[in-house]
Write an enzyme that holds these catalytic residues in place. Structure first.
Site, PDB file in Angstrom:
ATOM      1  CB  THR A 149      -0.975   0.080   1.193  1.00 46.85           C
ATOM      2  OG1 THR A 149      -1.559   1.388   1.215  1.00 46.85           O
ATOM      3  CG2 THR A 149      -0.317  -0.158   2.540  1.00 46.85           C
ATOM      4  CG  ASP A 151      -3.058   4.350   1.690  1.00 42.40           C
ATOM      5  OD1 ASP A 151      -2.746   5.149   0.796  1.00 42.40           O
ATOM      6  OD2 ASP A 151      -4.121   3.701   1.699  1.00 42.40           O
ATOM      7  CG  MET A 193      -4.527   9.234  -3.078  1.00 39.74           C
ATOM      8  SD  MET A 193      -4.283   7.811  -4.155  1.00 39.74           S
ATOM      9  CE  MET A 193      -5.673   7.989  -5.251  1.00 39.74           C
ATOM     10  CD  GLU A 246      -7.334   9.755  -0.031  1.00 39.56           C
ATOM     11  OE1 GLU A 246      -7.705  10.050  -1.171  1.00 39.56           O
ATOM     12  OE2 GLU A 246      -7.032   8.587   0.301  1.00 39.56           O
TER      13      GLU A 246
HETATM   14  O1  F6P Z   1      -5.076   2.548  -0.508  1.00 35.12           O
HETATM   15  C1  F6P Z   1      -4.430   3.151  -1.574  1.00 35.12           C
HETATM   16  C2  F6P Z   1      -5.247   4.283  -2.126  1.00 35.12           C
HETATM   17  O2  F6P Z   1      -4.530   4.889  -3.188  1.00 35.12           O
HETATM   18  C3  F6P Z   1      -5.673   5.325  -1.094  1.00 35.12           C
HETATM   19  O3  F6P Z   1      -4.647   6.217  -0.765  1.00 35.12           O
HETATM   20  C4  F6P Z   1      -6.858   5.947  -1.793  1.00 35.12           C
HETATM   21  O4  F6P Z   1      -7.751   6.517  -0.861  1.00 35.12           O
HETATM   22  C5  F6P Z   1      -7.497   4.777  -2.482  1.00 35.12           C
HETATM   23  O5  F6P Z   1      -6.480   3.804  -2.652  1.00 35.12           O
HETATM   24  C6  F6P Z   1      -8.104   5.109  -3.808  1.00 35.12           C
HETATM   25  O6  F6P Z   1      -8.722   3.977  -4.333  1.00 35.12           O
HETATM   26  P1  F6P Z   1      -9.237   3.874  -5.840  1.00 35.12           P
HETATM   27  O7  F6P Z   1      -8.059   3.660  -6.724  1.00 35.12           O
HETATM   28  O8  F6P Z   1     -10.148   2.729  -5.834  1.00 35.12           O
HETATM   29  O9  F6P Z   1      -9.905   5.175  -6.140  1.00 35.12           O
END
Ligand code: F6P
Length: 373
Positions: A149, A151, A193, A246
């Site tokens: 991830t 994150d 993000m 976010e």
């Molecule tokens: O978990 C990784 C991530 O990029 C987060 O930072 C973000 O909130 C989410 O995925 C976005 O997901 P998607 O690609 O489904 O919009």
């Protein structure tokens, strides 16, 4: 030593820089060091259910080390334990209240693995994908998890691959946005993000010399943010950079939800807080303010050298774990040492969050960065 001969790899959830580097490291280690056969499962659990299997050879993993994304493709909608029921025309079936109806198709996946002669399943994913990994492990599948991830919020491992690349993208974006901020004397709010964790924003904001950092772990008071910017302006500065996660939320308020994906096991998509913050700051500071949402640029493109090395270490260590028969675990980074942790311990734990009183936040505050608290 385990007696596995054939392994399979799948990537689930959102894509992440370094996935290809892990696929390459697993494949090369498995073939060159242990003479195993390697199978790629396309589109995550969707491919596991629909038997979308392809052979992975040394040729298939050539020239992918630096590339973001995943050559196996991914899906973040296919939880086989809670799978939408579809009719003969492949339409999702709903009940009388319009709610999607689900069933458990995980036994089909277990059977598919058996029929394909797969002895071990390598699952590259975040918390959602690894939760299914744990559940397949409980059903007797030999699972090795590899945490992924941008994150960096997964428990039991200090750093995940992809995080460094995402910080690098954010840092470069701050450097670019800074020139416009200076030229036009603007307040620039950059949305980063990270879902409910502030790691990316904290690291990106520090590296990008932000004046303000807003993260979910420290709810903000917009008046305090405005006071900080006005105080800087009073001293002669005429622009400001705000790094805004976010998932940032005001004191006594909630995070801004962009959309709810009803068909996803993780339905909440955050987004839009930077526009709210920019509008409020424009009014309170009497100065033009603009918002930029970095979005998926943080997950794409070229993987950094640091992440290429970390991903290679994760991939290699995953095969070693399997060869030692240590299934039901994820590969984990503890300090600078690669180790492992039980899937049972990783799943269900709280995500790893920024400590509001930790060293990084204290350092940033000492450098004059405002967190709005
Ligand atoms: O978990 C990784 C991530 O990029 C987060 O930072 C973000 O909130 C989410 O995925 C976005 O997901 P998607 O690609 O489904 O919009």
């Amino acid at each position: 030593m385990s007696d596995i001969k054939r392994i399979a790899i799948l990537t689930g959830g959102g894509d992440c820089p370094g996935l290809n580097a892990v696929i390459r490291a697993v494949t090369k280690t498995a073939i060159c060091k242990y003479g195993l056969e390697v199978v790629g499962i396309r589109k995550g659990y969707h491919g596991l259910y629909h038997k979308d299997f392809v052979p992975l050879t040394l040729d298939s993993v050539q020239e992918i080390l630096s590339e973001g994304g995943t050559i196996l493709k991914s899906s973040n909608k296919d939880n086989l334990f809670i799978y939408p029921i579809r009719d003969e025309n492949d339409n999702i079936v709903r009940d009388e209240n319009g709610k999607i109806m689900y069933h458990d198709v995980s036994d089909v996946a277990v059977q598919n693995l058996k029929e394909a002669g797969i002895d071990a399943l390598f699952i590259l994913g975040g918390d959602g994908t690894l939760t299914s990994g744990r559940d397949f492990s409980r059903k007797g599948v030999n699972v090795i998890g590899i945490p992924k991830t941008i994150d960096n919020d997964l428990a039991e491992t200090d750093y995940t691959f992809g995080f460094d690349t995402a910080i690098t993208v954010a840092t470069e974006s701050f450097d670019r946005i800074r020139t416009t901020a200076k030229s036009h004397g603007r307040i620039m709010v950059v949305e980063i993000m990270g879902r409910g964790a502030g790691w990316l924003t904290l690291h990106g904001g520090i590296a990008g010399a932000a004046d303000v950092i807003l993260i979910p772990e420290i709810p903000y008071d917009i008046n305090k943010v405005a006071d900080k910017i006005k105080a800087d302006f009073a001293k002669g500065k005429d622009f400001a950079i705000v790094a805004c996660a976010e998932g940032a939320k005001p004191k006594d308020g909630e995070a801004v939800v962009l959309k709810v994906r009803e068909d996803s096991p993780d339905p909440i998509r955050l987004g839009g807080v930077s526009h709210v913050v920019a509008d409020q700051l424009e009014e309170l500071c009497h100065n033009e303010a603009r918002a930029t949402v970095l979005g998926h640029t943080q997950r794409g493109g070229v993987t950094t050298g640091h992440d290429r090395v970390l991903s290679s270490r994760y991939g290699y260590a995953a095969v070693e774990l399997a060869m030692q028969g240590k299934f039901g675990n994820i590969v984990a980074l503890h300090g600078d040492k690669i180790g492992y942790a039980s899937l049972e311990d990783v799943i269900g734990q709280k995500t790893k969050n920024v400590d509001p009183n930790g060293e990084l936040v204290q350092m940033a505050k000492a450098l004059g960065i405002c967190f709005g608290d």
